[in-house]
Design a protein around this motif. Structure first.
Motif, PDB file in Angstrom:
ATOM      1  N   LYS A 266       0.824  -1.223   0.000  1.00 17.75           N
ATOM      2  CA  LYS A 266       0.000   0.000   0.000  1.00 17.75           C
ATOM      3  C   LYS A 266       0.857   1.272   0.000  1.00 17.75           C
ATOM      4  O   LYS A 266       0.415   2.314  -0.448  1.00 17.75           O
ATOM      5  N   LYS A 267       2.085   1.151   0.511  1.00 24.51           N
ATOM      6  CA  LYS A 267       3.020   2.279   0.526  1.00 24.51           C
ATOM      7  C   LYS A 267       4.305   1.822  -0.168  1.00 24.51           C
ATOM      8  O   LYS A 267       5.010   0.942   0.337  1.00 24.51           O
TER       9      LYS A 267
ATOM     10  N   ALA B   1       7.989   2.693  -2.268  1.00 23.68           N
ATOM     11  CA  ALA B   1       9.092   3.584  -2.645  1.00 23.68           C
ATOM     12  C   ALA B   1       9.689   3.060  -3.946  1.00 23.68           C
ATOM     13  O   ALA B   1       9.852   1.846  -4.114  1.00 23.68           O
TER      14      ALA B   1
ATOM     15  N   PRO C 152       7.840   2.541   3.870  1.00 21.71           N
ATOM     16  CA  PRO C 152       7.225   1.767   2.789  1.00 21.71           C
ATOM     17  C   PRO C 152       7.127   0.291   3.154  1.00 21.71           C
ATOM     18  O   PRO C 152       7.924  -0.224   3.952  1.00 21.71           O
ATOM     19  N   ASP C 153       6.129  -0.391   2.591  1.00 26.24           N
ATOM     20  CA  ASP C 153       6.073  -1.844   2.770  1.00 26.24           C
ATOM     21  C   ASP C 153       6.654  -2.578   1.565  1.00 26.24           C
ATOM     22  O   ASP C 153       6.801  -3.796   1.583  1.00 26.24           O
TER      23      ASP C 153
ATOM     24  N   LYS D 233       9.845   7.082   5.620  1.00 27.45           N
ATOM     25  CA  LYS D 233       8.501   7.115   5.034  1.00 27.45           C
ATOM     26  C   LYS D 233       7.766   5.784   5.169  1.00 27.45           C
ATOM     27  O   LYS D 233       6.626   5.637   4.735  1.00 27.45           O
TER      28      LYS D 233
ATOM     29  N   LYS E 247      -0.841   1.686  -9.786  1.00 19.43           N
ATOM     30  CA  LYS E 247      -1.947   2.638  -9.649  1.00 19.43           C
ATOM     31  C   LYS E 247      -3.216   2.151 -10.345  1.00 19.43           C
ATOM     32  O   LYS E 247      -4.326   2.390  -9.875  1.00 19.43           O
TER      33      LYS E 247
ATOM     34  N   VAL F  71      -3.139   3.354  -3.978  1.00 20.82           N
ATOM     35  CA  VAL F  71      -1.777   3.037  -3.526  1.00 20.82           C
ATOM     36  C   VAL F  71      -0.952   4.316  -3.398  1.00 20.82           C
ATOM     37  O   VAL F  71      -1.081   5.246  -4.197  1.00 20.82           O
ATOM     38  N   GLN F  72      -0.092   4.370  -2.386  1.00 27.62           N
ATOM     39  CA  GLN F  72       0.740   5.550  -2.170  1.00 27.62           C
ATOM     40  C   GLN F  72       2.162   5.307  -2.672  1.00 27.62           C
ATOM     41  O   GLN F  72       2.809   4.347  -2.250  1.00 27.62           O
TER      42      GLN F  72
ATOM     43  N   VAL G 183       5.269   6.645  -1.911  1.00 26.60           N
ATOM     44  CA  VAL G 183       5.750   7.524  -0.840  1.00 26.60           C
ATOM     45  C   VAL G 183       7.099   8.154  -1.148  1.00 26.60           C
ATOM     46  O   VAL G 183       7.495   9.142  -0.511  1.00 26.60           O
TER      47      VAL G 183
END
Length: 382
Positions: free
Chosen positions: A167-168, A170, A224-225, A222, A191, A197-198, A200
């Protein structure tokens, strides 16, 4: 003395007979270009090995074109993954009047070189170039036997959010044509699959960088996952190693450039296990698997090393070009190019056929992860 006098004319006659036989055999020059120096040399050598195997197999079969015996000769060039060097060796092959070119490996060298081959009317089949632009330039001489970045990056983006639950995210790329291209397509794919979705962070490095602490420290803050890297394993491996050192626990994803047998050595086996997901721009159905496995086993026996990435695709690219020459009954580029455009060749990587742009039809992707330091197939996606 008398015996010698009788032998001299016989020796001359045998020499002329041998020369006459050799001249009856047409020499077909196939150029191969890849980076056999620099950080990606292991991948360039892998490709070169695949080309050598194909040439040896063709010559062992005693191929005839239009009923005449031919001998295939491989002309090897090193582009160092550098665009300027790539165009220089492309011109060198054109000047040598090669009958066709297999290469280049990197999008950044294939794209500028493709115009040189096009202007000279020489067919080019890339076994590894994925940047979408390569076949979108209007050059009817440019082909590829792997899926492009739109499919590669898009599929990885969808997989990241759909299967891995990211969801996050980089994103880092190496600023090369390939790295930027696959990273941008990854973002589009993510997207599209999950509009919320972010992204980041969107950072960049170079294809020769070794220190990523500043970038990774910024990204760590930030949370990210998943981290996506667009670039090659020579940078992607050390990047992953430094991620782990900084305590970043996110999943790590990349395109075919990082999806190599060498990645665990470059990053550390502990860093890749259960963390890395990547895709190879190719793949075979279960029915075709035996042909690919047989090739891999032959490669291992011949070179005492594993296939790194695209050697089977290089092998098929050479064989496809030779098949077009046989169908055209000519090795002259202008005569066999139209047949290459319409080819249907069953290779070790599956069926080779091209669309109107020179892209492979129905191109597959193979998703991989790493277990116990070994590249492990997840699934084939078409």
């Amino acid at each position: 003395m008398q015996f010698k006098a009788q032998c001299i004319p016989l020796a001359i006659a045998l020499a002329f007979a041998s020369a006459g036989s050799a001249s009856a055999q047409e020499i077909i020059k196939i150029g191969h270009v890849g980076p056999v120096s620099g950080p990606s040399a292991h991948l360039g050598k892998d490709n070169e090995n695949g080309a050598n195997m194909a040439i040896e197999d063709l010559n062992a079969k005693g191929i005839k074109i239009d009923g005449k015996p031919v001998k295939f000769v491989l002309m090897l060039e090193d582009d160092g993954a550098d665009p300027k060097q790539g165009t220089a060796v492309a011109q060198k092959l054109v000047d040598a009047k090669v009958n066709g070119v297999i290469g280049h490996l990197n999008s950044g060298t294939s794209i500028p070189a493709s115009k040189i081959y096009y202007d000279a009317g020489i067919p080019q089949i890339s076994p590894a170039t994925t940047q979408t632009k390569y076949t979108q330039q209007g050059f009817k001489s440019a082909f590829r036997v792997v899926a492009n970045d739109a499919k590669l990056g898009g599929t990885l983006g969808a997989y990241a959010v759909g299967k891995l639950g990211a969801k996050k995210i980089a994103v880092i790329d190496d600023r090369t044509a390939y790295g930027q291209g696959v990273a941008n397509e990854f973002i589009k794919g993510a997207k599209k699959a999950l509009p919320g979705v972010q992204i980041v962070a969107k950072e960049f490095t170079t294809d020769k960088a070794t220190d990523f602490n500043a970038i990774l420290t910024s990204i760590r803050g930030k949370g990210p996952d998943l981290v996506f890297f667009g670039g090659m394993d020579s940078v992607g491996g050390p990047l992953l190693r430094q991620m782990k050192a900084l305590g970043i626990t996110a999943k790590y994803m990349g395109g075919d450039g990082v999806c190599t047998e060498a990645l665990p050595k470059l990053a550390g086996a502990a860093a890749v296990n259960g963390v890395v997901y990547c895709a190879e721009a190719g793949g075979v159905t279960p029915a075709e698997q035996k042909n690919l496995d047989d090739f891999v086993a032959r490669y291992k026996k011949k070179y005492n090393s594993d296939v790194q990435l695209y050697a089977p695709y290089v092998y098929d690219a050479v064989m496809t070009m030779a098949a077009a020459m046989q169908e055209a009954k000519s090795s002259q580029p202008a005569k066999y190019l139209p047949l290459l455009q319409k080819i249907n060749y069953q290779g070790v990587t599956g069926l080779i056929a091209f669309d109107q742009f020179g892209d492979i039809k129905d191109g597959a992707l193979t998703l991989f992860t790493y277990k116990d330091g070994k590249k492990t197939k997840v699934e084939v996606v078409k």
